[in-house]
Enzyme design. Structure first.
Site, PDB file in Angstrom:
ATOM      1  CG  ASN A 193      -7.777   1.923   0.013  1.00 47.08           C
ATOM      2  OD1 ASN A 193      -6.567   1.794   0.152  1.00 47.08           O
ATOM      3  ND2 ASN A 193      -8.650   1.213   0.715  1.00 47.08           N
ATOM      4  CB  CYS A 252      -0.920   0.006   1.211  1.00 50.91           C
ATOM      5  SG  CYS A 252      -0.032  -0.075   2.777  1.00 50.91           S
ATOM      6  CG  HIS A 290      -4.088   0.858   4.188  1.00 51.28           C
ATOM      7  ND1 HIS A 290      -3.457   0.081   3.259  1.00 51.28           N
ATOM      8  CD2 HIS A 290      -5.175   1.392   3.541  1.00 51.28           C
ATOM      9  CE1 HIS A 290      -4.119   0.117   2.120  1.00 51.28           C
ATOM     10  NE2 HIS A 290      -5.163   0.915   2.270  1.00 51.28           N
TER      11      HIS A 290
END
Length: 398
Positions: A355, A63, A334
């Site tokens: 995202n 991520c 994250h």
């Protein structure tokens, strides 16, 4: 960062869209105006900066690479350049090579795995350049999404064997063996490649096409056990580079983000997404009153109730934030990309967050996150130095 939750996210993802303008249109259609949805939230966009398409990190803890490379792609747009989708797995691979050297030097006394931090992307860009995604996907044998579980198990076993050093003296050959394993799972990195009928190295591509200066970026953290406005160690396991960043109060985090967005800059954001009041399917995150009373394993009915409509939030003090850090509820989970600002039907402001779990949630891969959540759960932010407000810049040395 990105060590725990990418696998569960796969339950909700779909294949990412294509086309920069198409991604922008999707965001406008879903967030502009008064859009009502199944959660009872209605959002109107205030600031909606240009972005590249939503992507899917698959079954990999990358991520940090997806979010910060997305940030660099938006930086290209801000600089007036045509955005190029950058190879997130090229960045990750180079990071793993450098991380392996640290792991061996420290006799394994640092974390190993997919995870990293936003500054790793900037550091790898400065050191190794960049590659367009079409040149290096890291996908072999017909794979369409990343799956790093087998690769990382083999890499760690190899490094642990090197550390045991049965020969008594380390040879340089372990690095070639390590690189060969990465080649086997991700493909070899081309030393030269062709992009739009011109040949480049990763370094020349970064200089001539991406055109960004790695020295233009700055990272911030927030903790009250070290002095504010001075640099401190980012105390998270995935900070394998042992980076020190400027430490600021929680309110200054959102001051920086607000100033950045108002001036056309996006923000790379590291955060905790483990709490029940962060909902990827619903595309909303906020802080309920008495947040420490919420255990992670609440029932489905209890979680549904959280997202029936906007809720009041507590004031996020440095002490409240630090409690979450100290008791382990705020963890470095994250990395995402803050790309805009919205408001709900009650006028409360939220950040629009891009995202890297595909497009399978309520907002086609985006979320609305309150400023209180960002103040409470941020682990780091990375921004262009020009995005830092004067009230912050005057207290640090840029």
């Amino acid at each position: 960062m990105c060590r725990k939750f990418f696998l569960t996210a796969l339950l909700f993802v779909t294949v990412a869209g294509s086309g920069w303008l198409h991604a922008q249109d999707d965001l406008i259609k879903k967030i502009s105006g008064n859009s009502s949805d199944s959660t009872g939230f209605r959002f109107t966009n205030i600031i909606n900066l240009e972005v590249t398409p939503i992507e899917n990190q698959g079954s990999s803890g990358t991520c940090w690479s997806y979010s910060t490379n997305s940030f660099l792609e938006s930086e290209m747009i801000k600089a007036g350049r045509k955005p190029v989708p950058l190879a997130k797995i090229y960045t990750a691979r180079r990071s793993y090579e450098d991380k392996a050297e640290n792991y061996v030097k420290m006799n394994g006394a640092v974390s190993w795995g997919d995870g990293g931090e936003a500054h790793d992307v900037i550091n790898m860009y400065a050191k190794y350049g960049a590659v367009p995604e079409e040149v290096y996907t890291g996908l072999l044998n017909g794979a369409t999404t990343n799956n790093f579980s087998e690769m990382q198990a083999i890499l760690k076993a190899m490094l642990d064997a090197v550390i045991k050093n049965p020969a008594g003296v380390l040879s340089p050959r372990w690095k070639k063996a390590f690189a060969a394993t990465l080649d086997a799972y991700l493909g070899p990195v081309p030393p030269m490649f062709t992009y739009q009928n011109k040949s480049y190295t990763p370094q020349s591509f970064a200089k001539e096409v991406v055109g960004l200066d790695a020295g233009n970026y700055i990272e911030f953290i927030s903790q009250n056990n070290t002095p504010y406005w001075q640099k401190a160690m980012m105390m998270v396991p995935d900070n394998w580079a042992f980076q020190w960043d400027y430490n600021i109060p929680p309110a200054a985090v959102t001051d920086i983000i607000d100033n950045a967005l108002k001036n056309g800059y996006t923000v790379a954001w590291g955060t905790d997404v483990s709490e029940p009041y962060f909902s990827w399917p619903n595309g909303v995150a906020f802080v309920p009153q008495n947040p420490f009373s919420y255990v992670k394993n609440i029932t489905a009915a209890q979680k549904k109730e959280l997202f029936t409509s906007p809720k009041p939030e507590p004031e996020i003090t440095p002490e409240l934030r630090q409690t979450g850090i100290e008791n382990g509820q705020t963890s470095d989970d994250h990395g995402m990309h803050i790309v805009g600002l919205s408001k709900d039907q009650d006028g409360k402001e939220y950040y629009i967050v891009k995202n890297s779990w595909g497009t399978g949630n309520e907002y086609k891969g985006y979320l609305h996150v309150t400023k209180a959540y960002v103040q409470f759960k941020t682990t780091s932010i990375l921004v262009n130095k020009k995005a830092v407000p004067k009230s912050v810049a005057s207290k640090i040395t840029l």
